[in-house]
Write an enzyme that holds these catalytic residues in place. Structure first.
Site: not given
Length: 237
Positions: A8, A130
């Protein structure tokens, strides 16, 4: 089952968050390429690369990091974060993405996302599903909707989606196990290739997901915090 480590990116650095909260970011390495090369040395073939700066903005930000990793490793990269319009998709593929993950775009601009699916095919376009308390979350998880994650996946399966990354945000980065119940429900109600993400803490978690029928597992903090030995996991797999 495929093992997919994740990197990330915030400000060009490799970070991890807890429950998607940007205030909790912890920097693990200032050189994401170094991390990617370590993954490759562990015999990993796949990488989940997320532009967290892009995820909460309106465009890709860290495409140079994508290019650097794609050009200097042989990792097959699925890239997400900030892909909200046609030019973002073009930038991602031109800079080395093998697949792209669309989450916010799939919720906010369904027509464009379905055009991408039709043009590039179900292998290239992954649905990002998500959820926080089962409700689809967007904009780097800063916004939540009223759409149930299982319904969201089922609707897109009807449109041809095959690959789905689903993260239970309450589990993400917490190292307390993945959302087995949610994944079991998804697998019972659809035939998508489910990529589990969030909360994976031990090698036993990985093998339980495999037994359930998940196509792949995305692993982040467990690798960085060494609750999973990546080299050992790859040997076992």
């Amino acid at each position: 089952m495929r093992i997919i480590p994740t990197i990330d990116i915030i400000n060009g650095k490799c970070v991890r968050l807890s429950k998607g909260d940007y205030a909790t970011q912890k920097i693990y390495n200032e050189n994401p390429l170094e991390v990617a090369k370590y993954f490759e040395d562990c015999d990993v073939n796949y990488l989940h690369l997320v532009d967290l700066d892009g995820a909460k903005s309106n465009t890709i930000i860290n495409h140079k990091t994508l290019y650097q990793i794609a050009s200097k490793t042989n990792l097959k990269i699925d890239f997400g974060g900030g892909i909200k319009q046609n030019n973002d998709l073009k930038i991602a593929f031109e800079n080395g993405a093998n697949q792209i993950t669309g989450g916010s775009i799939a919720y906010k601009n369904r027509e464009v996302f379905l055009e991408w699916l039709q043009k590039f095919g179900a292998y290239k376009i992954i649905l990002g599903a998500d959820a926080l308390n089962r409700k689809i979350a967007t904009q780097g998880w800063l916004e939540t909707s009223e759409i149930d994650v299982v319904d969201f996946i089922s609707e897109y399966e009807k449109k041809g989606i095959q690959y789905v990354i689903s993260t239970d945000i309450e589990k993400d980065g917490m190292l307390n196990g993945p959302s087995f119940g949610l994944y079991e429900e998804i697998l019972k109600t659809s035939k998508v290739k489910l990529i589990a993400s969030g909360g994976i803490t031990t090698i036993d978690d990985v093998f339980k997901l495999k037994e359930m029928g998940c196509e792949a597992a995305i692993i982040g903090k467990a690798i960085y915090e060494k609750t999973i030995d990546l080299k050992k996991l790859m040997r076992l797999c």
